[in-house]
Design a protein around this motif. Structure first.
Motif, short mmCIF file in Angstrom:
data_model
loop_
_atom_site.label_atom_id
_atom_site.label_comp_id
_atom_site.label_asym_id
_atom_site.label_seq_id
_atom_site.Cartn_x
_atom_site.Cartn_y
_atom_site.Cartn_z
N MET A 37 -37.71 -64.11 -41.74
CA MET A 37 -36.87 -63.67 -42.85
C MET A 37 -36.36 -64.92 -43.53
SD MET A 37 -35.42 -61.28 -44.39
CE MET A 37 -34.40 -61.69 -45.79
N PRO A 77 -35.01 -66.67 -47.60
CA PRO A 77 -34.56 -66.29 -48.94
C PRO A 77 -35.72 -65.95 -49.85
CG PRO A 77 -33.39 -68.24 -48.19
CD PRO A 77 -34.50 -67.97 -47.20
N ARG A 78 -36.89 -66.46 -49.60
CA ARG A 78 -38.04 -66.06 -50.39
C ARG A 78 -39.24 -65.98 -49.47
NH1 ARG A 78 -37.41 -71.28 -53.95
NH2 ARG A 78 -38.07 -72.86 -52.50
N THR A 79 -40.40 -66.33 -49.90
CA THR A 79 -41.57 -65.97 -49.13
C THR A 79 -42.36 -67.11 -48.54
OG1 THR A 79 -42.74 -65.83 -51.19
CG2 THR A 79 -41.94 -63.77 -50.28
N ASP A 96 -40.12 -72.39 -47.26
CA ASP A 96 -38.69 -72.45 -47.09
C ASP A 96 -38.39 -72.37 -45.61
OD1 ASP A 96 -35.98 -72.47 -47.50
OD2 ASP A 96 -36.06 -71.07 -49.16
N ILE A 97 -37.14 -72.54 -45.28
CA ILE A 97 -36.78 -72.57 -43.87
C ILE A 97 -36.34 -71.18 -43.44
CG2 ILE A 97 -35.15 -73.53 -42.22
CD1 ILE A 97 -35.21 -76.07 -43.91
N LYS A 118 -25.53 -72.01 -45.73
CA LYS A 118 -25.80 -71.40 -47.02
C LYS A 118 -27.01 -70.50 -47.00
CE LYS A 118 -27.91 -75.79 -48.26
NZ LYS A 118 -27.41 -76.60 -47.14
N ARG A 119 -27.87 -70.61 -45.97
CA ARG A 119 -29.04 -69.75 -45.93
C ARG A 119 -28.75 -68.42 -45.26
NH1 ARG A 119 -31.29 -74.74 -44.54
NH2 ARG A 119 -32.46 -75.64 -46.25
N THR A 146 -25.46 -66.01 -42.88
CA THR A 146 -24.28 -66.00 -42.03
C THR A 146 -24.69 -65.60 -40.62
OG1 THR A 146 -23.90 -63.70 -42.57
CG2 THR A 146 -22.79 -65.33 -43.95
N ALA A 162 -23.46 -63.14 -38.84
CA ALA A 162 -23.61 -61.69 -38.72
C ALA A 162 -24.97 -61.25 -39.24
CB ALA A 162 -22.50 -61.00 -39.51
N TYR A 163 -25.38 -61.85 -40.35
CA TYR A 163 -26.64 -61.46 -40.96
C TYR A 163 -27.83 -61.86 -40.08
CZ TYR A 163 -30.30 -61.16 -44.53
OH TYR A 163 -31.43 -60.85 -45.23
N LYS A 181 -28.09 -59.63 -36.97
CA LYS A 181 -28.62 -58.30 -37.24
C LYS A 181 -30.12 -58.36 -37.58
CE LYS A 181 -28.86 -53.94 -38.10
NZ LYS A 181 -29.37 -53.63 -39.36
N VAL A 182 -30.47 -59.29 -38.41
CA VAL A 182 -31.87 -59.34 -38.85
C VAL A 182 -32.79 -59.70 -37.69
CG1 VAL A 182 -33.48 -60.55 -40.36
CG2 VAL A 182 -31.33 -59.73 -41.27
N VAL A 188 -33.78 -56.46 -36.35
CA VAL A 188 -34.68 -55.76 -37.28
C VAL A 188 -36.08 -56.34 -37.20
CG1 VAL A 188 -35.14 -55.30 -39.72
CG2 VAL A 188 -32.79 -55.16 -38.86
#
Lengths: 289, 787
Positions: free
Chosen positions: A185, A187-189, A192-193, A260-261, A263, A265-266, A269-270, A273
């Motif tokens: 997961m 920020p884009r596809t 990126d890190i 910044k990439r 949190t 919590a995110y 959770k991910v 998922v």
């Protein structure tokens, strides 16, 4: 700019000798996709660069006598991609490695370099950890084998002793109806890190999962082997309750940072998922194989 | 409105003639220019957002290998980098205008501020030597956010006494308050327009050169407007007369506004070249571009929209805080004011509007115009609050727009905020977009997505913008320190080929194709006989350059007027040769014919005669065929249209995927439909980038934490579906071509369509607001908070 020595030995002994003799002033060069960028940015200033690509063992892809694969530490993602059978047996390992960078970068970047760079978000490492890959390292005191998950010890740090060079990865032979997958997961596809990376390796017997390994990237100071998640999957039919339990184990294993990439919590959770989605892909592949 | 014309005339989809050299690496960019004996400059930049410079010791750097010179602000005693637009506050006082030295004097005011320049034989030598410069800083508290800056606890510029640059207003506040008091409903909204880094593909570069024999300076630079740079740098900063200063902006790889401005580095290399007696090249690397190119947007808005019981808008009241950054960039003050607040009527008949804009200095990179420049900010505000009003009043979001549109028969339409729109048909573009986007099938698509656990949403933007910048008299009365006409010279050569000199500048827009089509269409010449020249002040007459979607509407119109002068002159020549009256000469398909006869001259014959005037009546007819026109538009142009965005959100991860994007834009007459589609496409990509991906983030100490492509998320092809781009609509009424301009509509119209779609997708799950960029983490968090 200070002078930089460059050597490209053709044997491992020479490489280890030169690397150890430099006593920490040397850096290993495989594809250079981390090292050259760090040098240009002034982050590292090595006195000696030891290019390992001329060492045959480090650039080889071989079948082991047991039926597994041995991948040289300097093998690039593009070369591994072209191997006739590797990607059929370990599609998840390959997709992790070839999520890194652009096509040009994939022609240079190696899983060995990715491991030694020590990033918690290294995309090729969860797949190797889930695969149960063993890293072979050689130093002034000889050769030793360690599980891949024991190589990174923190961001930018590894358990390699001074003078030790990563030689290869050995992946075990595969039972029938086994496969793996990697999802991340970001920020884009691409290029990126990862915010979260998840690799799952499974063996299926019909609808029942008989063996599993789960690894997470970017959610802790090192890539993690999540044994509780694997336990939650083994001897189940990968039903919703088992997946929920495995996802919860993944979330519990997370020890990420807020940045910044993403949190905490995110990412937590991910991670769960992604476990479910990666498991579904690996299971589908395993049943097909 | 492509009319299907084949060939190379108006409406033909001619392939861009410039692309061959760009695609084969044969372009000539500033970094491709290497002058004999050239040296290289490296700029040492401030690592602090706000600090006093207590000392600079550059002795080691000066002694380093290859170093020719090191200069600091104390060495470079020149004029301040000027601001081209003066705003007056509502109390009548002029804006606060701090000094902007090319190299910092005594204080640095943002991370990236220029501290010193090192000039050496090679770039590496200059860069290495810069590391040995010892700068002692006394770090000061930084005013990073606008709210911090407004307290004036830390002054960005001590000498001007406040961080409030100006406090400006437009519109009738009493009328707005009166309408608000009678409203059936008032919708309120708070918005942030995210700060963006322009990131043109080509980083900025400059080469300065001085010819001691002639006393002439030459600056090669990545500029959208070389004459403006010559004027600003020559007259205000370096005191070089214009006849001794040549500015060349060769091929330029994208600007998006960021290359309009006069930057310090241009002045530094030009000023230093005679000091070291060699040409000097400076090229920004990407990291440097992030902290030295003027950023875009960065506004905070509070808006209130008053509606009557039928959903008709009664009044709009807006309070805006606009970030100027640490210094006033060349056109910064006009962006949140005359390029933004004057657009607050949008496509609607809102009778009373009032806006108050506070412009604020902060310890960040200067902020200026970026593709759309002010109009994306007002469009985002209007289209967000209109959607919000629809939800609050229970009126369908399309219906509320229809009820409030300026009707197609109401043009010219005077808004309450200065502008008079000349043409438009907002109902028509909305209606077309609705069909193309298959709005009727949306409910079924939403249900199908729901069956996969995904949330679908659809968002609208029925936007309008003002471009074709600009009528000089109008902008002059509003504070512009320049006229905004445009110029063209059409030089017909003796053999009948044509060179056009345009005062506009192409940095990706395809002028060499579009302008050649205009000439081809008018003179009946093949494209290959027409050359478009731009970007060199020694070749081209004074021109104002390219920004604000002005090239065709202003520069193209100037070109057409020059072409018409050519035709008039050619008719006189043909009349003389054919022994007829000029009034009887008809020009058609490249031939001058005496009306009603078969006596005729081809264009080439007339051209040759003009330069071989063996029997001209020289008291009536001058030799030569070379004409020039300056054109000052009567009004702005007003493109508008409808964008519809359809998104699908994964609630488990917060990832938003743009499934479908429909743009129906009224850009006036279309000269080259392929170029127009490309412009809309690129603009929409930038708009979606702003809405979903891009954000220039500063930490509390004033460090830009998104200072590279690792952290600043530029959109890429796989972030987008194939866009459905259509143009249709009305003609501009005040230029003869009927063109409106297309460069910015995509970036202006699209962001609110995207965010309205995201909110629509999340609405049933209880989410009521979303800010840009709608990152996965933000969407996911909003869903968690709403549960």
């Amino acid at each position: 700019m200070t002078d930089i020595q460059y050597v490209a030995p053709s044997t491992l002994d020479e490489a280890v000798g030169a690397y150890a003799a430099a006593k920490g002033a040397a850096r290993i060069l495989a594809g250079g996709t981390d090292l050259l960028v760090q040098m240009r940015a002034g982050m590292v200033k090595p006195g000696l660069i030891v290019d390992i690509k001329k060492v045959a063992e480090l650039s080889a892809i071989e079948k082991t006598p047991e039926g597994g694969f041995r991948i040289g530490a300097a093998v690039s993602g593009a070369v591994l991609e072209e191997h006739p059978t590797f990607g059929k047996v370990w599609p998840g390992v390959l997709e992790g490695l070839n999520l890194i960078g652009s096509t040009q970068v994939q022609g240079r970047a190696s899983a060995g370099g990715n491991l030694c760079n020590g990033s918690p978000a290294a995309d090729s490492i969860p797949g190797l950890v889930a695969a149960g890959a063993i890293a072979t390292v050689q130093g002034p005191n000889g050769r030793r084998n360690i599980p891949v998950e024991q190589v990174p010890t923190g961001p930018g740090k590894t358990s390699l002793a001074p003078g030790e060079i990563l030689v290869s990865f050995t992946l075990p032979p595969r039972p029938a109806h086994s496969s793996d997958a990697y999802l991340r997961m970001i920020p884009r596809t691409e290029m990126d890190i990862a915010v979260v990376g998840c690799a799952v390796s499974l063996t299926m017997d019909g609808d029942t999962c008989t063996a599993a390994r789960v690894s997470l990237g970017a959610v802790a100071p090192t890539v993690l082997l999540v044994e509780d998640a694997a336990k939650a999957l083994v001897l189940t039919k990968l039903d919703d309750a088992s997946l929920d339990k495995a996802a919860a184990a993944c979330s519990a294993a997370c020890n990420p940072i807020d940045d910044k990439r993403g949190t905490i919590a995110y990412r937590t959770k991910v991670a769960g998922v992604l476990l479910k989605r990666t498991t579904a892909i690996a299971a589908e592949r395993a049943k097909g194989g | 409105m492509p009319d299907g014309t084949t060939g190379t005339g108006i409406g033909a989809a001619v392939k861009r003639v410039e692309d061959f050299r760009f695609l084969t690496g044969k372009g000539n960019y500033t970094d491709d220019i290497n002058r004999p004996g050239q040296s290289y400059a490296y700029i040492l930049r401030s690592p602090h957002a706000h600090a006093k410079i207590t000392s600079i010791d550059s002795s080691a750097a000066k002694a380093a290998a290859g170093v020719l010179a090191v200069f600091t602000g104390e060495d470079m005693q020149v004029g301040s980098l000027p601001c081209g637009w003066q705003i007056h506050s509502k109390d009548g006082s002029p804006m606060l205008e701090p000094e902007h030295p090319p190299l910092a004097k005594g204080k640095v005011r943002y991370v990236g501020d220029q501290v010193a320049v090192v000039i050496a034989d090679t770039y590496s030598q200059a860069k290495d030597a810069a590391e040995s410069i010892v700068v002692n800083y006394e770090v000061l508290p930084a005013a990073v956010s606008m709210s911090d800056a407004l307290t004036d606890k830390s002054l960005v510029h001590d000498d001007i006494g406040s961080n409030l640059c100006f406090d400006w207003e437009i519109g009738d506040e009493a009328a707005v308050d009166e309408a608000m008091s009678k409203a059936a409903h008032i919708t309120k909204i708070d918005l942030v327009n995210n700060r963006l880094v322009p990131n043109a593909m080509e980083p900025r570069a400059a080469v300065g050169e001085f010819d001691a024999a002639t006393g002439e300076y030459t600056l090669y630079t990545t500029s959208q407007n070389p004459h403006v740079i010559r004027l600003l740098m020559g007259a205000f900063v370096l005191s070089i007369p214009e006849h001794k200063l040549r500015v060349v902006a060769p091929d330029v790889g994208g600007g998006f506004g960021s290359k309009i401005y006069h930057y310090a580095e241009e002045a530094i290399v030009t000023w230093a070249a005679p000091k070291i007696g060699r040409p000097i090249k400076w090229v920004a690397d990407r990291s440097e571009a992030f902290i030295s190119d003027a950023h875009g947007r960065d506004q905070i808005n509070h808006a209130e929209l008053a509606l009557d019981a039928n959903g008709k808008f009664l009044a709009l009241k807006v309070q805006t805080q606009a970030n100027m950054g640490a210094y006033l960039s060349t056109f910064a003050p006009c962006v949140p004011t005359y390029l933004s607040a004057t657009l607050l009527a949008g496509t609607y008949t809102t009778p009373a509007i009032h806006a108050n804009v506070k412009a604020i200095f902060t310890n960040t990179v200067p902020v200026d115009a970026y593709r759309g420049a002010g109009r994306p900010e007002s469009t985002y505000l209007i289209e967000r609050i209109v959607d919000q009003a629809a939800r609050e009043t229970g009126i369908d979001k399309v219906e509320i727009r229809r009820r409030n549109f300026i009707p197609a028969d109401a043009f010219p339409y005077q808004t309450p905020v200065a502008l008079q729109y000349d043409s438009g048909d907002y109902e028509a573009t909305l209606s077309s977009a609705t069909k193309i986007a298959d709005v009727a099938g949306f409910a079924a698509r939403k249900a199908e997505a729901a069956s996969r656990g995904k949330l679908r949403g659809m968002g609208y933007s029925t936007y309008l913008e003002a471009c074709g910048i600009a009528p000089s008299a109008v902008v002059g009365s509003l504070g512009a320190r320049a006229g905004l006409y445009e110029s063209a010279e059409v030089r017909v050569h003796p053999t009948g080929s044509v060179t056009v000199f345009t005062g506009t500048h192409s940095h990706g827009q395809g002028h060499e194709t579009t302008f050649a089509q205009l000439v081809s269409d008018r003179l009946g010449l093949p494209m290959e006989n027409i050359e478009i020249s731009h970007g060199d002040t020694n070749k081209v007459q004074f021109g104002m350059g390219t920004y604000g979607s002005r090239s065709l509407a202003v520069g193209g119109e100037a070109l057409i007027r020059a072409v018409d002068k050519i035709i008039d002159k050619a008719k006189k020549i043909a009349a003389h040769v054919l022994e007829a009256s000029a009034d009887d000469i008809e020009f058609k398909d490249g031939n001058f014919t005496v009306a009603g006869t078969d006596r005729s001259m081809a264009f080439g014959e007339v051209a040759l005669t003009a330069y071989v005037p063996h029997n001209f009546p020289h008291d009536e007819l001058e030799p030569g065929l070379d004409e020039k026109a300056f054109y000052d538009p009567a009004n702005f142009t007003y493109p508008g249209g409808c964008h519809i965005c359809e998104v699908e959100i994964d609630p488990e991860t917060g990832v938003t995927e743009v499934i479908k994007f429909t743009a129906v834009d009224d850009v006036g007459r279309v000269i080259n439909p392929m170029i127009v589609e490309g412009q809309v496409h690129g603009g929409v990509a930038q708009g979606i980038g702003q809405a979903l991906l891009e954000y220039a983030a500063y930490d509390d100490s004033g460090q830009l934490v998104t200072g590279s492509f690792m952290d600043y998320t530029m959109p890429r092809a796989d972030n987008f579906p194939k866009f459905d781009v259509t143009t249709e609509g009305t003609l501009c009424t005040h230029n003869t071509l009927g063109v409106k301009g297309v460069g910015e509509v995509g970036a202006i119209g699209s962001p609110p369509a995207v965010i309205n779609a995201v909110i629509d997708a999340l609405w049933d799950r209880g989410v009521r607001d979303m800010s840009m960029p709608a990152t996965p983490e933000k969407v996911w968090s909003a869903l968690q908070a709403a549960e």
